[in-house]
Write an enzyme that holds these catalytic residues in place. Structure first.
Site, PDB file in Angstrom:
ATOM      1  N   HIS A  88      22.077  98.865  74.358  1.00 12.23           N
ATOM      2  CA  HIS A  88      22.016  99.743  75.531  1.00 12.23           C
ATOM      3  C   HIS A  88      20.575  99.925  76.009  1.00 12.23           C
ATOM      4  CE1 HIS A  88      26.142 101.936  74.938  1.00 12.23           C
ATOM      5  NE2 HIS A  88      26.270 100.647  75.159  1.00 12.23           N
ATOM      6  N   TYR A  98      26.900 108.008  80.530  1.00 13.74           N
ATOM      7  CA  TYR A  98      27.921 108.408  79.562  1.00 13.74           C
ATOM      8  C   TYR A  98      28.922 109.372  80.183  1.00 13.74           C
ATOM      9  CZ  TYR A  98      25.487 106.066  75.770  1.00 13.74           C
ATOM     10  OH  TYR A  98      24.919 105.104  74.964  1.00 13.74           O
ATOM     11  N   GLU A 140      19.013 106.106  71.626  1.00 15.13           N
ATOM     12  CA  GLU A 140      18.392 105.406  72.756  1.00 15.13           C
ATOM     13  C   GLU A 140      17.138 106.124  73.232  1.00 15.13           C
ATOM     14  OE1 GLU A 140      21.831 105.145  75.284  1.00 15.13           O
ATOM     15  OE2 GLU A 140      22.876 104.012  73.715  1.00 15.13           O
ATOM     16  N   ARG A 206      21.252  89.163  80.672  1.00 14.35           N
ATOM     17  CA  ARG A 206      21.633  88.538  79.409  1.00 14.35           C
ATOM     18  C   ARG A 206      20.524  88.782  78.381  1.00 14.35           C
ATOM     19  NH1 ARG A 206      25.329  88.325  82.375  1.00 14.35           N
ATOM     20  NH2 ARG A 206      26.769  86.596  82.784  1.00 14.35           N
ATOM     21  N   SER A 209      17.097  86.021  72.177  1.00 10.46           N
ATOM     22  CA  SER A 209      16.172  86.279  71.079  1.00 10.46           C
ATOM     23  C   SER A 209      14.799  85.715  71.406  1.00 10.46           C
ATOM     24  CB  SER A 209      16.685  85.633  69.791  1.00 10.46           C
ATOM     25  OG  SER A 209      17.859  86.248  69.347  1.00 10.46           O
ATOM     26  N   VAL A 388      24.754  89.232  66.608  1.00 10.50           N
ATOM     27  CA  VAL A 388      25.803  88.596  67.384  1.00 10.50           C
ATOM     28  C   VAL A 388      25.301  88.417  68.806  1.00 10.50           C
ATOM     29  CG1 VAL A 388      28.131  88.841  68.315  1.00 10.50           C
ATOM     30  CG2 VAL A 388      27.659  89.547  65.971  1.00 10.50           C
ATOM     31  N   PHE A 389      25.414  87.205  69.357  1.00  6.58           N
ATOM     32  CA  PHE A 389      25.099  86.994  70.763  1.00  6.58           C
ATOM     33  C   PHE A 389      26.314  87.427  71.587  1.00  6.58           C
ATOM     34  CE2 PHE A 389      22.095  83.279  69.562  1.00  6.58           C
ATOM     35  CZ  PHE A 389      21.077  84.186  69.303  1.00  6.58           C
ATOM     36  N   GLY A 390      26.138  88.433  72.412  1.00  7.73           N
ATOM     37  CA  GLY A 390      27.260  88.962  73.176  1.00  7.73           C
ATOM     38  C   GLY A 390      27.840  90.193  72.491  1.00  7.73           C
TER      39      GLY A 390
END
Length: 398
Positions: A88, A98, A140, A206, A209, A388-390
């Site tokens: 986020h 939120y 955050e 997107r 890394s 994890v990508f995504g």
């Protein structure tokens, strides 16, 4: 954390909510984007929405959070919350969003479950939502403060100063801040968000890394061209590959991510598959620059040597370490490649030392297989770290 009365209600209704959570998530996103189309255009990943991955990830995270509240009330799933909060923060999510999510999520819950949503049930699940949202908002806020940015404004303009074609489908983009200021620090393994304006005027985001060392004056992202036949999955990577050249400018977020190289006094195992090698290259370069002397096992699986992005760097950086070994598996190897390294990664052929800390990145089935093997070898679950990508479907997959 959860009040006693709400705990009893959530425990009683969790099976019904859990069974319907997929339908709730689906309706929630339809309501959200109907009311706020700008969120789908400029914040949410349209590819993940089209595939359903984001809906499954949302459903999994809500179910996991609620289950932990009733089953282990004295603890909080901080690992899960921290992973979500980092993602986020890289998007610039704000506390006000939120409230928007709450409105449409609870409208979806009411529509799907109907009369089962009594005032008592609504109040209990409202408490669950705000416990989770409150934890994320607080996390955050800390992440924004650490980077010296504010919610909703995490972006800087960077100049592309180099491009390297690693494979026919993978390119590395070398970047520096366009205003000439120093590149912000990051920890090996972290990522940045890239916000790119597409032909339809949307600003899709997107995460990629950082594949360079924190010690480098430039920052590098290594991007696989996702060929998705016109679906939203590959729209950003396609734009990067076909349009972005040295001299162009990109908008990048501050670096975030909870897969960070740590525990340098322990044996390390860096396991990747496909484009999941990118955070591992950052970690390896950092270890090499530090003159790391501890044991490091480097594991990678790919379709073929020609598909293995950054292959030469992967091997070279491993060789620069005092006590490290590389183990590369290929499904279609070159002549002379060891037969025992042909096919998919098999950790049975790799010595896993006591006390190992493992870092994983790649497709979910690959990481599940590697984690299962590591646990069988005695590695503690808390010592297996992954990226994890995504959307994180680990929870959603059960």
């Amino acid at each position: 954390m959860l009040s006693e009365r709400s705990t009893a209600t959530v425990r009683a209704t969790l099976p019904a909510v859990g069974a319907a959570i997929g339908d709730i998530a689906d309706l929630f996103y339809r309501k959200l984007f109907a009311a706020h189309p700008e969120l789908l255009r400029d914040l949410f990943n349209r590819g993940n929405q089209a595939s359903g991955d984001q809906r499954r990830a949302l459903a999994g995270s809500i179910a996991a959070f609620a289950s932990q509240l009733v089953e282990r009330p004295d603890t909080r799933p901080d690992v899960m919350l921290n992973r979500i909060a980092n993602k986020h923060a890289s998007l610039g999510v704000t506390p006000a969003q939120y409230e928007v999510v709450h409105t449409h999520l609870f409208a979806a819950i009411t529509d799907v479950l109907g009369d089962a949503v009594t005032p008592e049930v609504a109040a209990a699940w409202d408490e669950v939502y705000w416990l989770m949202a409150g934890g994320l908002i607080a996390a955050e806020a800390r992440l924004y403060a650490q980077r010296g940015v504010v919610a909703g404004d995490v972006w800087r303009t960077w100049e592309v100063v180099g491009r390297v074609e690693e494979t026919p489908d993978v390119a590395t983009f070398r970047l520096r801040p366009a205003d000439g200021s120093p590149a912000p620090a990051f920890r090996p393994g972290q990522y940045v968000s890239v916000q790119l304006e597409l032909a339809d005027g949307s600003r899709q985001i997107r995460q990629y890394s950082l594949s360079s060392s924190p010690g480098s004056p430039l920052r590098s992202i290594t991007v696989k061209h996702v060929r998705a036949d016109g679906t939203p999955d590959g729209e950003v990577s396609q734009r990067l590959h076909t349009h972005v050249r040295p001299g162009d400018r990109l908008r990048l977020s501050a670096p975030y991510g909870d897969l960070v190289l740590d525990h340098l006094d322990a044996p390390l195992l860096l396991a990747s598959a496909g484009i999941g090698c990118t955070p591992m290259l950052s970690m390896l370069e950092h270890l090499a620059e530090r003159g790391h002397r501890g044991p490091v096992s480097v594991v990678h699986g790919d379709r073929s040597p020609s598909d293995h992005a950054l292959r030469a760097d992967h091997a070279r950086l491993t060789a620069e370490l005092e006590d490290a070994a590389a183990h590369f598996w290929y499904e279609r190897p070159e002549p002379g490649h060891p037969a025992e390294r042909t096919g998919r990664v098999d950790l049975a052929a790799v010595t896993v030392l006591p006390g190992t800390h493992a870092y994983l990145c790649g497709p979910l089935p690959f990481m599940r297989d590697v984690r299962t093997r590591l646990l069988a070898e005695g590695v503690r679950p808390a010592d297996v770290h992954y990226e994890v990508f995504g959307p994180d479907l680990w929870l959603a997959a059960g």
